[in-house]
Scaffold this motif. Structure first.
Motif, PDB file in Angstrom:
ATOM      1  N   ILE A  27       0.857  -1.183   0.000  1.00  0.00           N
ATOM      2  CA  ILE A  27       0.000   0.000   0.000  1.00  0.00           C
ATOM      3  C   ILE A  27       0.895   1.235   0.000  1.00  0.00           C
ATOM      4  O   ILE A  27       1.595   1.511   0.968  1.00  0.00           O
ATOM      5  CB  ILE A  27      -0.919   0.026   1.239  1.00  0.00           C
ATOM      6  CG1 ILE A  27      -1.650  -1.306   1.414  1.00  0.00           C
ATOM      7  CG2 ILE A  27      -1.891   1.190   1.137  1.00  0.00           C
ATOM      8  CD1 ILE A  27      -2.566  -1.674   0.267  1.00  0.00           C
ATOM      9  N   GLY A  28       0.872   1.956  -1.105  1.00  0.00           N
ATOM     10  CA  GLY A  28       1.695   3.158  -1.238  1.00  0.00           C
ATOM     11  C   GLY A  28       2.937   2.899  -2.073  1.00  0.00           C
ATOM     12  O   GLY A  28       4.038   2.769  -1.546  1.00  0.00           O
ATOM     13  N   THR A  29       2.773   2.866  -3.386  1.00  0.00           N
ATOM     14  CA  THR A  29       3.878   2.537  -4.299  1.00  0.00           C
ATOM     15  C   THR A  29       5.014   3.543  -4.202  1.00  0.00           C
ATOM     16  O   THR A  29       6.192   3.171  -4.205  1.00  0.00           O
ATOM     17  CB  THR A  29       3.378   2.480  -5.754  1.00  0.00           C
ATOM     18  OG1 THR A  29       2.209   1.677  -5.822  1.00  0.00           O
ATOM     19  CG2 THR A  29       4.452   1.925  -6.674  1.00  0.00           C
ATOM     20  N   GLY A  30       4.655   4.834  -4.147  1.00  0.00           N
ATOM     21  CA  GLY A  30       5.682   5.875  -4.096  1.00  0.00           C
ATOM     22  C   GLY A  30       6.591   5.828  -5.311  1.00  0.00           C
ATOM     23  O   GLY A  30       6.132   5.760  -6.457  1.00  0.00           O
ATOM     24  N   SER A  31       7.883   5.839  -5.073  1.00  0.00           N
ATOM     25  CA  SER A  31       8.852   5.805  -6.175  1.00  0.00           C
ATOM     26  C   SER A  31       8.932   4.437  -6.825  1.00  0.00           C
ATOM     27  O   SER A  31       9.395   4.300  -7.962  1.00  0.00           O
ATOM     28  CB  SER A  31      10.244   6.185  -5.656  1.00  0.00           C
ATOM     29  OG  SER A  31      10.772   5.133  -4.850  1.00  0.00           O
ATOM     30  N   GLY A  32       8.514   3.393  -6.090  1.00  0.00           N
ATOM     31  CA  GLY A  32       8.625   2.027  -6.592  1.00  0.00           C
ATOM     32  C   GLY A  32       9.869   1.300  -6.136  1.00  0.00           C
ATOM     33  O   GLY A  32      10.077   0.144  -6.496  1.00  0.00           O
ATOM     34  N   TYR A  33      10.700   1.943  -5.295  1.00  0.00           N
ATOM     35  CA  TYR A  33      11.947   1.293  -4.876  1.00  0.00           C
ATOM     36  C   TYR A  33      11.683   0.070  -3.999  1.00  0.00           C
ATOM     37  O   TYR A  33      12.221  -1.014  -4.254  1.00  0.00           O
ATOM     38  CB  TYR A  33      12.844   2.287  -4.140  1.00  0.00           C
ATOM     39  CG  TYR A  33      14.154   1.669  -3.672  1.00  0.00           C
ATOM     40  CD1 TYR A  33      15.118   1.283  -4.594  1.00  0.00           C
ATOM     41  CD2 TYR A  33      14.414   1.457  -2.320  1.00  0.00           C
ATOM     42  CE1 TYR A  33      16.313   0.704  -4.179  1.00  0.00           C
ATOM     43  CE2 TYR A  33      15.611   0.891  -1.900  1.00  0.00           C
ATOM     44  CZ  TYR A  33      16.549   0.504  -2.832  1.00  0.00           C
ATOM     45  OH  TYR A  33      17.731  -0.079  -2.425  1.00  0.00           O
TER      46      TYR A  33
END
Length: 213
Positions: free
Chosen positions: A83-89
């Protein structure tokens, strides 16, 4: 870049000695080029600080990202909900570790950019969805591992219902206006074992899908 190699080496040494991270996660950290995920112009992508993202969001430091991934103890057969991909790192680390990742992000801008980054890393075992994630994603449940990049006063029942037997969930628990604890919830039949891991500051999950960004 030589500076990136030095930063990576320093990170690996620190998480190995202080956080006891080893094995497949260390290999994933080495394999995923963090510079691809941080904003342009960053001197040290492996430094001990957060970075700004579009849509008013932030991404955690490399060490925090690795510690969160380590807390999940992902195995090759595990299905993961993020939950919460953000940058994807963190998504990329989890995709290297598990069989499939479903990742939810309320901002289409972030989700699309993260999708492109993972494709550049030759990672195709991820489903990207634009959702707010406050109730998880029951359509693809149950999951072996769940990670929430946001805080709760207490864990919502919806997440408990989406955990497979033996599943683990990692989230920040505590008041949204202060310091929370990253807590690992380990489901063992009808029982839960809770393990506080380390302090963190995360905002509560925002409501709804962003319509413009």
């Amino acid at each position: 870049m030589s500076g990136d190699r030095e930063g990576l080496a320093a990170l690996l040494m620190r998480v190995r000695s202080e956080d006891f991270v080893a094995g497949r996660l260390m290999e994933a950290v080495e394999a995923i080029p963090r510079r691809l995920f941080v904003p342009d112009g960053v001197a040290d992508p492996y430094g001990e600080h957060t970075f700004p993202l579009p849509c008013g969001q932030t991404m955690p430091s490399a060490r925090t990202a690795v510690r969160i991934a380590a807390a999940l103890r992902v195995q090759p057969e595990h299905r993961v909900l993020e939950i919460g991909t953000g940058s994807g790192y963190v998504t990329a680390l989890l995709a290297r570790l598990g069989v499939h990742v479903v990742t939810l992000e309320r901002y289409r801008t972030l989700s699309s950019a993260a999708n492109e980054r993972l494709r550049a890393c030759s990672l195709s075992n991820v489903t990207f969805l634009q959702e707010d994630g406050r109730a998880g994603y029951a359509e693809a449940a149950p999951y072996d591992r769940i990670v929430v990049h946001g805080s709760f006063d207490e864990l919502p029942k919806a997440f408990v219902e989406q955990m497979a037997s033996g599943a683990m969930l990692v989230a920040a628990i505590g008041a949204g206006d202060g310091v929370q604890q990253i807590v690992r919830h380990h489901r063992q039949g009808s029982r839960f074992e809770l393990t506080p891991l380390f302090p963190i500051r995360l905002q509560p999950l925002e409501i709804g899908k962003a319509s413009l960004l």
